[in-house]
Design a protein around this motif. Structure first.
Motif, short mmCIF file in Angstrom:
data_model
loop_
_atom_site.label_atom_id
_atom_site.label_comp_id
_atom_site.label_asym_id
_atom_site.label_seq_id
_atom_site.Cartn_x
_atom_site.Cartn_y
_atom_site.Cartn_z
N GLY A 193 -1.84 11.29 5.68
CA GLY A 193 -2.73 10.24 6.15
C GLY A 193 -3.57 9.61 5.07
N HIS A 194 -3.00 9.44 3.87
CA HIS A 194 -3.77 8.79 2.81
C HIS A 194 -2.89 7.87 1.97
CE1 HIS A 194 -2.02 11.35 -0.32
NE2 HIS A 194 -2.34 12.42 0.38
N SER A 195 -3.58 6.97 1.29
CA SER A 195 -2.89 6.04 0.38
C SER A 195 -3.13 6.48 -1.05
CB SER A 195 -3.40 4.62 0.59
OG SER A 195 -4.77 4.55 0.25
N ALA A 196 -2.52 5.78 -1.96
CA ALA A 196 -2.78 6.00 -3.38
C ALA A 196 -4.11 5.35 -3.73
CB ALA A 196 -1.66 5.40 -4.22
N VAL A 233 0.86 -1.18 0.00
CA VAL A 233 0.00 0.00 0.00
C VAL A 233 0.90 1.24 0.00
CG1 VAL A 233 -1.75 1.31 1.27
CG2 VAL A 233 -1.82 -1.20 1.27
N PRO A 234 0.93 1.99 -1.11
CA PRO A 234 1.66 3.25 -1.08
C PRO A 234 0.94 4.22 -0.13
CG PRO A 234 1.28 2.52 -3.34
CD PRO A 234 0.43 1.67 -2.44
N TRP A 235 1.65 4.73 0.85
CA TRP A 235 1.04 5.51 1.94
C TRP A 235 1.81 6.82 2.13
CZ3 TRP A 235 -3.31 5.52 4.53
CH2 TRP A 235 -3.40 6.20 5.74
N ASP A 250 1.37 4.43 -7.58
CA ASP A 250 0.77 5.72 -7.95
C ASP A 250 1.21 6.81 -6.98
OD1 ASP A 250 -0.78 7.75 -8.98
OD2 ASP A 250 -2.68 6.91 -8.28
N PHE A 251 2.38 7.38 -7.23
CA PHE A 251 2.87 8.52 -6.44
C PHE A 251 2.32 9.78 -7.09
CE2 PHE A 251 6.66 5.54 -5.88
CZ PHE A 251 6.22 5.07 -4.66
N SER A 304 6.95 12.65 0.98
CA SER A 304 7.44 11.39 1.54
C SER A 304 6.36 10.32 1.46
CB SER A 304 7.85 11.59 3.00
OG SER A 304 8.92 12.49 3.08
N TRP A 305 6.71 9.18 0.89
CA TRP A 305 5.81 8.05 0.77
C TRP A 305 6.43 6.83 1.44
CZ3 TRP A 305 1.05 7.75 -1.78
CH2 TRP A 305 0.67 8.89 -2.49
N GLN A 306 5.58 5.97 1.99
CA GLN A 306 5.99 4.68 2.52
C GLN A 306 5.33 3.60 1.68
OE1 GLN A 306 4.49 4.88 6.54
NE2 GLN A 306 6.47 5.53 7.34
N LEU A 307 6.00 2.48 1.55
CA LEU A 307 5.38 1.30 0.93
C LEU A 307 5.06 0.34 2.07
CD1 LEU A 307 7.64 0.72 -2.21
CD2 LEU A 307 5.49 2.01 -2.02
N LEU A 308 3.82 0.40 2.57
CA LEU A 308 3.40 -0.49 3.65
C LEU A 308 3.29 -1.90 3.06
CD1 LEU A 308 0.65 1.72 5.33
CD2 LEU A 308 3.12 1.69 5.75
#
Length: 140
Positions: free
Chosen positions: A89-92, A82-84, A112-113, A118-122
């Motif tokens: 506080g939202h995902s792609a 999940v791209p986060w 989908d950035f 800053s993004w995390q890959l959960l």
């Protein structure tokens, strides 16, 4: 009566990021890993390469080479990513598909950035080993 245009303007503004270009990322990965992440339990190491290097606003893809503590490739895993964006506080809105392309090598696309930041890959890993990881990336 003025509240409706204001609400529409605020809703249209979203998080204030740039609109992503809907360009498909090439599934070509080369060179040294951009980063190495360790899973939460410390059981696995994940070498990450990006299709766009560095990653960009829009659709991207990642190649994740997963090894155990001895350096051996770990095959047959199922990964959910999940791209986060933690700051917002939202995902792609697009869920990537993950497939194993060779032993221990997994490709996730599309990522989908849709805005810079800053993004995390959960990442949830299941199979012979169950674990999680949160590699991160800065999208300029």
């Amino acid at each position: 009566m003025r509240a409706i245009p204001l609400v529409a303007t605020l809703l249209g503004a979203g998080c204030g990021g740039q609109q992503a270009m809907l360009q498909t990322a090439p599934l070509l990965f080369s060179g040294a890993p951009a980063q190495t992440a360790t899973t939460k339990a410390g059981l696995l190491s994940i070498d990450i390469r990006w299709s766009w290097s560095p990653p960009v606003v829009g659709y991207d893809a990642s190649e994740m080479t997963i090894t155990d503590q001895t350096g051996a490739a770990v095959t047959g895993l199922a990964l959910t990513i999940v791209p986060w964006m933690p700051a917002h506080g939202h995902s792609a809105s697009v869920a990537p598909t993950v497939s194993e392309t060779s032993p221990g090598v997994y490709v996730a696309a599309p990522l989908d950035f849709y805005m810079s930041g800053s993004w995390q890959l959960l990442t949830t890993i299941t199979g012979s080993i169950d674990d999680t990881a949160q590699p991160s990336v800065e999208i300029p």
